[in-house]
Design an enzyme around this catalytic site. Structure first.
Site, PDB file in Angstrom:
ATOM      1  N   GLU A 341       0.837  -1.197   0.000  1.00 21.78           N
ATOM      2  CA  GLU A 341       0.000   0.000   0.000  1.00 21.78           C
ATOM      3  C   GLU A 341       0.876   1.253   0.000  1.00 21.78           C
ATOM      4  O   GLU A 341       1.734   1.414   0.869  1.00 21.78           O
ATOM      5  CB  GLU A 341      -0.902   0.043   1.231  1.00 21.78           C
ATOM      6  CG  GLU A 341      -1.949  -1.061   1.290  1.00 21.78           C
ATOM      7  CD  GLU A 341      -2.814  -0.985   2.526  1.00 21.78           C
ATOM      8  OE1 GLU A 341      -3.960  -1.473   2.453  1.00 21.78           O
ATOM      9  OE2 GLU A 341      -2.366  -0.441   3.565  1.00 21.78           O
ATOM     10  N   CYS A 342       0.672   2.130  -0.954  1.00 20.40           N
ATOM     11  CA  CYS A 342       1.257   3.473  -0.988  1.00 20.40           C
ATOM     12  C   CYS A 342       2.791   3.429  -0.859  1.00 20.40           C
ATOM     13  O   CYS A 342       3.484   3.246  -1.845  1.00 20.40           O
ATOM     14  CB  CYS A 342       0.629   4.348   0.093  1.00 20.40           C
ATOM     15  SG  CYS A 342       0.906   6.117  -0.140  1.00 20.40           S
ATOM     16  N   GLY A 343       3.323   3.605   0.350  1.00 21.90           N
ATOM     17  CA  GLY A 343       4.766   3.521   0.521  1.00 21.90           C
ATOM     18  C   GLY A 343       5.309   2.185   0.072  1.00 21.90           C
ATOM     19  O   GLY A 343       6.440   2.093  -0.433  1.00 21.90           O
ATOM     20  N   ALA A 442      -0.989  -0.795  -4.502  1.00 17.82           N
ATOM     21  CA  ALA A 442      -1.967   0.263  -4.756  1.00 17.82           C
ATOM     22  C   ALA A 442      -1.691   1.461  -3.862  1.00 17.82           C
ATOM     23  O   ALA A 442      -1.063   1.341  -2.806  1.00 17.82           O
ATOM     24  CB  ALA A 442      -3.388  -0.262  -4.511  1.00 17.82           C
TER      25      ALA A 442
END
Length: 469
Positions: A341-343, A442
């Site tokens: 996720e993200c990072g 994502a």
């Protein structure tokens, strides 16, 4: 099925700390209350309205217990109230920090506002009002909040950023005489950045604060001199007993045990406690891994979970840890299920560019990312899974949130993605969730209470069972 939760009726003293807007001083007051309660040996628990990781991390630091996010948009009112009921401490002080302004929600009606959460929790509200360059108008603002919804019990006001004794006197008299509620604290004008420094994404995290001990002493002193803790504690104890049916939790199936590693350190620290608990509840054995000190993935992993955090501020150290980067890259190529996720997406990319410097990352995804000076995506997200992947069936709808300053650079063919974006920004126009092999990466953050199928999806992928379309 087994059931967990508190007794049907339980006294749970509680306060919702709300404001007129962001930057009102809610976090400062919430932390100070928790620290003072701890100093008096009063048990505490803390909650954050909305999906914010950083404020929740600070609340956890002050309460010394996991802080829970209560987000009615993501998880619904029943699950949010149920989470409070299961995790609040009977007889102790339970502090719920609001977000944005008291009545700010997902729509013009404030459907998922702090006010609506306070009503659902039957909790008194303490309104923090920033009085910079304001005197009697502060009373008008408080009065407006009172009259906006009579079902919201505003029990008192804390005025913040007061410039001196005369300013305090006028503001206090105006609020108490006009609104007929007490002023329970007067905080002088101070530079809060000196206490809780900020940067992109918000406050620095407790992991990275230079002196949390000094901060605790300053905040405790702030309470002792400027907040009426005794009256606040008394108001919290007037809240009605909590009466709710606990949410049933599925027993883990026999023999479902799998081992899931997750990156966890100052670079990757954004994990909801419920997500890790949900994985354990369905039979996963969790292994924390340092992205900074670990030299390779542990043997025996069935899956890898990479949450969000600040890979950009640790980019050089991450890029220099070539052993772990290579280990993650090879594991992805070998088919290890990886959920990021993200990072985590940034870490799995080929390279990360920040402030003009390019840092090599794991190279498990055919993308590069760049961190910009302004948010590239911020708010709630709704996704529709429309392509096969290792975790969710085609047709699944997912709710989450995003807050990222990075974006994917256009350096080649667009990567394969698994979802269309019904609400939000995602990682590419109208798309989110880059997939390759058994990797899902994502910008959308998932909360396990909002998406109960997520933990099962992780364990299913780890066991190698096919995801049915």
């Amino acid at each position: 099925m087994s059931t967990e939760g508190v007794a049907p009726m339980a006294a749970m003293p509680r306060l919702v700390v709300a404001g007129l807007s962001g930057e009102s001083g809610k976090t400062l007051v919430s932390l100070a209350l928790l620290l003072e309660a701890g100093r008096r040996d009063i048990p505490t628990r803390a909650f954050k309205k909305g999906p914010d990781y950083i404020d929740a991390a600070w609340l956890q630091w002050a309460s010394r217990k996991p802080a829970r996010n209560l987000d009615t948009y993501l998880m619904g009112f029943e699950r949010a109230v149920g989470s409070f009921a299961r995790n609040a401490v009977p007889g102790g002080l339970n502090v719920v920090e609001g977000n944005r302004g008291l009545y700010d929600g997902a729509d013009a009606q404030g459907t998922h506002s702090t006010a609506e959460l306070a009503k659902a929790l039957q909790a008194p509200v303490v309104l923090v009002v920033n009085t910079t360059k304001v005197t009697r108008t502060a009373a008008a603002l408080v009065l407006g909040c009172q009259r906006m919804d009579a079902a919201v019990r505003i029990a008192g006001v804390v005025v913040n950023q007061v410039s001196g004794a005369r300013h305090e006197s006028i503001v206090r008299e105006a609020i108490e005489s006009t609104c007929d509620i007490p002023v329970l604290g007067v905080i002088p004008r101070i530079k809060t950045d000196g206490l809780l420094p900020s940067r992109h994404l918000g406050l620095v995290t407790p992991h990275e604060h230079t002196d949390c001990g000094l901060l605790a002493r300053h905040l405790t002193d702030l309470v002792g001199r400027h907040l009426d803790f005794d009256r606040l504690w008394e108001i919290s104890r007037l809240a009605a007993p909590v009466a709710m049916t606990p949410v049933p939790v599925a027993d883990p199936p026999a023999g479902s045990g799998v081992t899931i590693g997750y990156l966890h350190d100052s670079a990757f620290c954004f994990y909801y406690p419920e997500n890790l608990e949900a994985l354990r509840a369905v039979g996963a054995n969790l292994v924390p891994i340092s992205s900074l000190a670990g030299t390779s993935l542990p043997t025996g992993l069935d899956a890898l979970y990479i949450g969000a955090g600040f890979p950009e501020t640790h980019a050089q150290a991450l890029s220099e840890n070539t052993g772990l980067l290579a280990s993650v890259r090879e594991a992805a190529r070998a088919g290890l299920p990886i959920y990021a996720e993200c990072g985590g997406l940034m870490y799995l990319s080929r390279a990360l560019t920040w402030r003009g410097r390019r840092f090599r990352m794991a190279g498990a995804l055919p993308i590069e990312v760049e961190v910009r000076d302004t948010p590239q995506g911020h708010g709630y997200v709704e996704l529709l899974v429309d392509r096969p992947n290792a975790f969710f069936p085609v047709g699944a709808r997912l709710r989450g949130h995003e807050f990222h300053y990075s974006k994917i650079l256009s350096t080649g063919p667009a990567p394969v993605t698994a979802t269309s974006v019904l609400r939000g920004t995602g990682c590419l126009p109208g798309r989110d969730a880059v997939v390759t092999g058994n990797v899902w990466a994502a910008y959308t953050h998932i909360h396990a209470l909002a998406t109960p199928e997520w933990a099962r999806a992780m364990v299913t992928a780890a066991r190698g069972a096919p995801v049915m379309a």
